[in-house]
Design a protein around this motif. Structure first.
Motif: not given
Length: 524
Positions: A329-335
């Protein structure tokens, strides 16, 4: 073409179920011999023989009357001896095809095949037992039919084109050893407490009065060490046996896993049925830079917890886990956005109140029953200095993040969970505010899904956010859900509105607080 169970299923099921008959035979033989002498024993043996013959007859009839047929759209199963049962399971509803074999079954070449469907509260259907090759054929063919490749060869002949597969993860010997070393069976302390609690008064009565306090205190410490050691050894052994030779591969649009030493599991996880990804760790795993990955599908999931179809990666480095999760699941880098800082005061007050209640309860027990404690109950009040520290870590390990296509939440300290939920998997956005939260102008926003852990209330949740933030978050999630569903309707071919809108949702558990590290992934 209809097929049946393996012929070896008859003797195996007879032996499997014959244990109770043998036990009954022993009881009947001893009882009849005591009452009627040698003749009574013969009567008991004869009755047991009749029971065994009846069991063999039943199993043979069950084998002959059990049929299944895998068609282009349904799996049809006809079974039953006295009462006949016909089931028709739509292929598109099948979530998982799980194969399991214990040591004896592996020697005989037979297996159990379980079919799990979306929204089911239990296994939809089970074949006990078929040849292992047949089990793999069913698993492969159902995956092929769901992919709608147009291959008309339903018998899985060697000429049929085999789907490409790619190994995503394999547990090395070192990682398997770490899985065992970092495992702990929490059931053992309670079991040991029940077993040894009755011996404590007897032991204290034979200890000299002058030395009883010191000796019993030492005994408590020694017992605690033994409990911890036994729990660790038990958890380590179970984990090693469970995850031995763990492999995760991707076959077209489906994940397949294999694991287990004494009992071998071989299951499938369709990518289009995944509801939630959960990255799990604890203080010990975080210290060494490791984490686990869980995959949840809708409805019933066998082996809930970190086993069965839910376990994608039992243990690996955090970077490796995040990379695999991002690939699925390409969700990226959470902040992550943390709760407001006043929440730490709320947690501190909660811990202090809980500690005060425990001390009051133990003091009352000590006063009215004279029960022995190795130290005065009020000595526990010294733990109050730890309340602000525990509150800070609880606050620090909470948060949420809204990405382009996913909502990510984190909760937990001793068991940290980061839950990744695609917007289109959300079924309901729930805004809840308890009496105590309302006093602090706080709320919890939950992304309710159809994931397997949603059944026990473990959804992805932004906990203890400010009232105004909760209002905007609830509206934002609803808007993103509608936009995500509209986008999927535009590119998912052959998916009707109802199926696209319902999806199969993501089940969540707490995630932990983490801030982005140098690699873009949350750091411990």
């Amino acid at each position: 073409m209809s097929r049946g169970l393996s012929r070896l299923s008859v003797p195996y099921r007879v032996v499997e179920r014959g244990g109770s008959i043998i036990f009954t035979a022993i009881i009947l033989f001893s009882g009849a011999s005591a009452a009627f002498g040698p003749a009574g024993g013969l009567v008991g043996v004869a009755l047991v023989g009749v029971a065994l013959l009846a069991l063999i007859g039943y199993e043979v009839t069950y084998y002959r009357r059990f049929e299944y047929d895998l068609g282009g759209e349904t799996l049809d199963i006809r079974s039953g001896v006295i009462s006949r049962r016909n089931r028709e399971i739509p292929i598109r509803r099948v979530q998982n095809v799980d194969i399991s074999r214990n040591v004896v079954q592996r020697l005989l070449g037979i297996a159990i095949v379980d079919f799990e469907t979306a929204g089911g509260s239990q296994t939809e259907a089970s074949l006990r037992f078929v040849d292992f090759e047949e089990a793999k054929r069913l698993q492969r063919e159902i995956g092929r039919l769901k992919r709608a490749t147009g291959d008309d060869d339903e018998d899985g002949s060697p000429d049929a084109e085999q789907p490409t597969s790619e190994e995503l993860f394999a547990l090395s010997s070192r990682e398997l050893a770490l899985v065992g070393a970092l495992s702990f069976d929490v059931r053992i302390p309670g079991l040991l407490f029940v077993l040894v609690s009755g011996s404590v008064p007897a032991m204290s009565s034979v200890v000299p009065t002058s030395a009883s306090t010191i000796l019993i205190a030492i005994g408590f410490v020694a017992a605690a060490v033994v409990v911890i050691l036994v729990s660790w050894l038990g958890g380590a052994a179970a984990a090693v046996l469970n995850y031995y030779d763990f492999r995760l591969t991707q076959v077209e649009d489906e994940l397949q896993y294999e694991r287990g030493l004494f009992r071998r599991y071989d299951g499938s996880i369709p990518l289009d049925k995944i509801q939630t990804l959960t990255i799990v760790d604890d203080p010990l795993k975080r210290h060494f830079g490791y984490a686990s990955l869980r995959i949840e599908t809708a409805g019933y999931a066998p082996g809930a917890g970190e086993s069965g179809s839910e376990a994608a990666v039992p243990l690996a480095s955090r970077d490796r886990v995040f990379a695999l999760a991002d690939r699925i699941e390409s969700f990226g880098s959470p902040a992550f956005e943390r709760p407001p800082e006043r929440v730490r005061r709320r947690y501190t007050a909660r811990y202090l109140i809980a500690l005060g209640l425990v001390v009051a309860l133990l003091s009352g027990v000590d006063l009215f029953t004279g029960a022995f404690f190795p130290w005065p109950p009020y000595a526990l009040l010294s733990l109050a200095v730890l309340a602000p520290v525990a509150a800070h870590y609880k606050w620090r390990h909470r948060g949420y993040w809204l990405g382009d296509n996913h909502v990510v939440t984190r909760n937990g300290v001793l068991r940290r969970r980061i839950k990744i939920v695609p917007y289109y998997r959300i079924q309901t956005v729930i805004d809840s505010r308890s009496l105590f939260q309302r006093r602090w102008d706080l709320a919890t926003v939950t992304a309710d899904t159809a994931g397997s852990l949603s059944i026990v209330g473990n959804d992805a949740a932004a906990v203890d956010v400010d009232d105004s933030v909760a209002d905007s978050l609830r509206a934002d999630l609803a808007t993103r859900l509608r936009a995500s569903l509209a986008a999927r309707r535009g590119w998912v071919e052959g998916t009707d509105d109802e199926e696209a809108a319902a999806g199969d949702a993501a089940a969540a558990t707490d995630g932990d607080d983490t801030s982005p590290g140098a690699d873009g992934h949350p750091s411990p």
